[in-house]
Scaffold this motif. Structure first.
Motif, mmCIF file in Angstrom:
data_model
loop_
_atom_site.group_PDB
_atom_site.id
_atom_site.type_symbol
_atom_site.label_atom_id
_atom_site.label_comp_id
_atom_site.label_asym_id
_atom_site.label_seq_id
_atom_site.Cartn_x
_atom_site.Cartn_y
_atom_site.Cartn_z
ATOM 1 N N ASN A 241 -5.259 11.071 0.871
ATOM 2 C CA ASN A 241 -5.051 10.678 -0.530
ATOM 3 C C ASN A 241 -6.233 11.128 -1.381
ATOM 4 O O ASN A 241 -6.060 11.637 -2.496
ATOM 5 N N GLY B 146 -4.708 -0.187 6.102
ATOM 6 C CA GLY B 146 -4.182 0.442 4.901
ATOM 7 C C GLY B 146 -4.346 -0.428 3.658
ATOM 8 O O GLY B 146 -4.035 -1.603 3.682
ATOM 9 N N GLY B 147 -4.840 0.183 2.572
ATOM 10 C CA GLY B 147 -5.029 -0.568 1.328
ATOM 11 C C GLY B 147 -6.464 -1.029 1.127
ATOM 12 O O GLY B 147 -6.865 -1.360 0.017
ATOM 13 N N THR C 120 0.831 -1.214 0.000
ATOM 14 C CA THR C 120 0.000 0.000 0.000
ATOM 15 C C THR C 120 0.860 1.257 0.000
ATOM 16 O O THR C 120 2.061 1.199 0.244
ATOM 17 N N LEU C 121 0.184 2.380 -0.233
ATOM 18 C CA LEU C 121 0.815 3.706 -0.083
ATOM 19 C C LEU C 121 -0.219 4.627 0.547
ATOM 20 O O LEU C 121 -1.273 4.871 -0.032
ATOM 21 N N ASP C 122 0.066 5.085 1.757
ATOM 22 C CA ASP C 122 -0.846 5.953 2.489
ATOM 23 C C ASP C 122 -0.146 7.225 2.938
ATOM 24 O O ASP C 122 0.989 7.177 3.402
ATOM 25 N N SER D 144 -2.469 2.263 9.972
ATOM 26 C CA SER D 144 -2.305 2.175 8.512
ATOM 27 C C SER D 144 -1.839 0.787 8.069
ATOM 28 O O SER D 144 -1.875 0.471 6.885
ATOM 29 N N THR E 91 2.205 5.866 12.070
ATOM 30 C CA THR E 91 1.598 5.120 10.960
ATOM 31 C C THR E 91 0.074 5.116 11.104
ATOM 32 O O THR E 91 -0.522 4.091 11.419
ATOM 33 N N VAL E 92 -0.501 6.276 10.855
ATOM 34 C CA VAL E 92 -1.942 6.429 11.016
ATOM 35 C C VAL E 92 -2.632 6.602 9.661
ATOM 36 O O VAL E 92 -2.082 7.210 8.742
ATOM 37 N N LEU E 93 -3.804 6.033 9.549
ATOM 38 C CA LEU E 93 -4.692 6.283 8.414
ATOM 39 C C LEU E 93 -5.770 7.180 9.015
ATOM 40 O O LEU E 93 -6.640 6.711 9.738
ATOM 41 N N ASN F 273 -8.079 6.495 2.248
ATOM 42 C CA ASN F 273 -7.371 7.462 3.082
ATOM 43 C C ASN F 273 -7.856 8.854 2.670
ATOM 44 O O ASN F 273 -7.707 9.254 1.519
ATOM 45 N N SER G 209 3.773 6.665 3.967
ATOM 46 C CA SER G 209 4.370 5.349 4.231
ATOM 47 C C SER G 209 3.780 4.292 3.306
ATOM 48 O O SER G 209 2.642 4.400 2.859
#
Lengths: 456, 456
Positions: B225, B217-218, A297-299, B213, B314-316, B222, A325
């Motif tokens: 984004n 994440g993924g 992933t890319l966040d 994340s 590392t947060v979403l 987000n 990240s």
């Protein structure tokens, strides 16, 4: 075993109080203003190791925050379990979203609310209390070594050096880690893989000073607009990541493997409802479980630039920043991906702005074997404690250290996590179910018992 | 005239000291914590009007910050000049980039450094001192009314109401404003148009809470984004704005008009060097002067979301925000463009996020006539003071009130600015050349003289 359950039953409240004492220490490793609290927390962990039965415990200084080491040796011929965990926590912000103080633990509806309740103080401490249960009931079957670090949330940058310097001291047969989650109390699970991480920071500079957006707007590149364009360009219309070479080493799973992964109980509607989202999002052609388990992933983890205060300011800012990240899957390496990211951002920068990319920290993805004695011992321990066999899963998170255990110490790792995906780790109102905490303390001794038996 | 120059010469230092006293008051209208200072500044402006020769001056309360009104009537048959300006200033942040305190004015290399030095305290105060020059030398030729507001930097939202309520009191023949810039002391210029403004705030909400994340994440959109993608989609590869209907009402200038506009002295290399940018940026097919003068724009003035502190998290995140403003050109209207923007962002929001768009404030673009008596009087005043005819230009900034003068009071406006584009208004180290300050005080009386003569 009867004696374990009795001892646990008699000491339940104290075990909870002792965890609360740890949770009250704001050991935020990312923010230097908490340096003193991190050190204080390390000392508290050391004391709890000694009180719970370790023959020896010590604070090991590093270039950053200290590592707490402790051991209880029972028999030179018995196998040795190296327990890894971390006592540092994520920053608590945004504070206004917490319903109770992040460092003022409380139990509500059977859940412990506090920063670190699950990640990882609560889960790490289960192993220290499990040692007490076995020690006080004279039922230790393995030698136990503890290595509890204070920099997991900032990339464990000094742990590799520590491993290199202490190979002898850390000699063991297996690494046991509880820093992940399981599906649910009804569906115990064991993680068989973790994603890696490449964490980057991007600084975009436009004009050499903040400008009036009326006088210069339209004629000078706005660094925020430029940064947004670069970030948007990282995903295509199918939400594939567009950075050249990004997928080159990504392992392709067999249909069987994907089928097994998707066999895990998962309710999409429940998932969406829990998050209050109209729809999920992700890479075309993959399920939600695959998107978090086996795909990279890319966040954007943070973005800032220009005027963010009250009211309106018509500024064309000089700079814009983002923390971005990427989660990596087996065969991708943190350094390679970081380099690709840097090149992509610097290459795509228009002449009207300057782009500076720096790498924060990384971690390598791992896949743990399911045919090992240790995995079987963990599986049997969960079956015994929960009354049903655990489901093998792939975790989306990263524990960079796991790859280092293998490369430096030559040790495999068992990921026996007792958290739940909705524990809000890294978020406001982090929680850990009291029942999971006790269930972990109940399960761990079985792992030691079975691992010793199977190792004979 | 001799007497004016002598009086100015004798009082130069005091005129500067009095301006410094105004600049020391942090009258930031956007930030409620400065409310008291804004009121204090209004009082100081009122006192300076009375000391400089006004028969009458008063503080006029509004729903927001007060308006200061003052007047000096000389002859019922003489024309009346309504001077508009503002005593409020932009926020000073980022403070760390100032080389001296924003509210601690100093003169360095002949320049006054302070927030508001140019925009607009310095320029507004020139008119009060010009009144003093004419009053003390018994050479007033027009009646003068001052309307100095405290909300220009936040959209002048209460000024329209004030105009409606005070049409009789504000009766005049022309509005004179010094809140814009000229090309240079060597090339005096007069602005013949201003861009309008639509200032929006966008809030994008993804999941109902901050998420890890790695765990999510993924698989979950987000919001940062998503916001970046929406912002990026606002410009196409030619840097045209893609919002449907955005250009529908944009006036197309004749080749002659564009030729005249581009005849203004402009050195692209100097422009790039001053801003330290490798290249300029903008709408394909237009020159830099056209991009800032006659074409509309879309700039992100601020963006924020997720973790922006020290280190890595590392947060979403649950939410992302942006302040986005558009500069408008004649025939575009703030309300129409705001509605198009809102629809565009809400329409393009994927089901995986919620988008909320709110309008901060707007202002309409204006074009001022060049064949009026007032314009000719201003042109002659500049010729007399500078020794050369002023060049007509189009300003990129916005003074929303100018359109209101015409619609509510039926009055045309003369934009006689003495600032320079590199005065860093709205930026750290805002400055105003001492020479320009005095030149303005020298020029203004000529405007009154010629306007009275030409009005006969």
């Amino acid at each position: 075993m009867q004696v374990w359950n009795e001892y646990l039953e008699q000491n339940k409240q104290r075990f909870l109080n002792e965890l609360f004492d740890l949770l009250r220490i704001p050991s935020v490793s990312a923010d230097s203003q908490y340096k003193g609290d991190v050190a204080k927390c390390a000392e508290a962990v050391k004391q709890s190791m000694l009180q719970s039965g370790c023959d020896h415990a010590e604070i090991c200084p590093t270039e950053g925050h200290p590592i707490v080491y402790g051991e209880k040796m029972v028999d030179a011929n018995a196998p040795t379990v190296l327990v890894y965990g971390h006592y540092d926590v994520q920053p608590a912000d945004p504070l206004e979203l917490w319903t109770s103080g992040p460092f003022d633990p409380v139990v509500k509806d059977g859940k412990i609310y506090a920063r670190g309740a699950c990640d990882d103080k609560g889960q790490m401490f289960m192993h220290i209390k499990a040692l007490e249960v076995m020690a006080k009931t004279n039922s230790l079957s393995c030698n136990i070594k503890f290595m509890i670090e204070g920099e997991e949330e900032v990339g464990s940058s000094n742990l590799g050096i520590f491993l290199e310097k202490n190979k002898e001291k850390l000699k063991a047969d297996i690494v046991l880690v509880s820093d992940t989650s399981m599906i649910s109390m009804e569906h115990p699970s064991l993680e068989t893989g973790l994603r890696g991480l490449a964490y980057m920071e991007v600084e975009v500079t436009g004009p050499n000073r903040d400008l009036h957006s009326g006088v210069y707007g339209g004629a000078v590149q706005n660094p925020i607009n430029a940064l947004c364009k670069m970030i948007a360009s990282c995903h295509d219309e199918n939400n594939h990541i567009t950075i050249p070479g990004f997928y080159d080493k990504v392992e392709t799973l067999s249909d069987e493997q994907r089928k097994a992964l998707n066999a895990a109980p998962f309710d999409l509607q429940e998932y969406k409802t829990d998050l209050s989202v109209g729809d999920v999002w992700g890479e075309k052609g993959y399920t939600t479980l695959e998107r978090t388990g086996i795909r990279p992933t890319l966040d954007v983890n943070g973005i800032w630039g220009g005027y963010t205060g009250e009211g309106a300011k018509t500024v064309l800012p000089s700079k814009a920043f983002a923390k971005i990240s990427m989660r990596l899957v087996p065969h991708q390496t943190s350094d390679e991906i970081a380099a690709m990211f840097q090149q992509y951002f610097e290459k795509n920068a228009p002449a009207s702005v300057k782009v500076k990319v720096t790498a924060h920290h990384g971690g390598e993805p791992v896949v743990t074997p399911t045919d090992s004695i240790a995995y079987k011992a963990a599986s049997k321990a969960l079956s015994t404690a929960f009354g049903k066999d655990p489901i093998p899963t792939r975790g989306g998170g990263s524990i960079p250290i796991v790859a280092l255990f293998e490369s430096i110490l030559g040790l495999k790792t068992v990921l026996m996590g007792f958290g739940l995906d909705n524990d809000n780790i890294h978020s406001p109102n982090e929680k850990y179910d009291v029942a999971n905490y006790y269930k972990g303390i109940e399960t761990i001794p079985y792992f030691h018992k079975y691992f010793a038996e199977m190792s004979k």
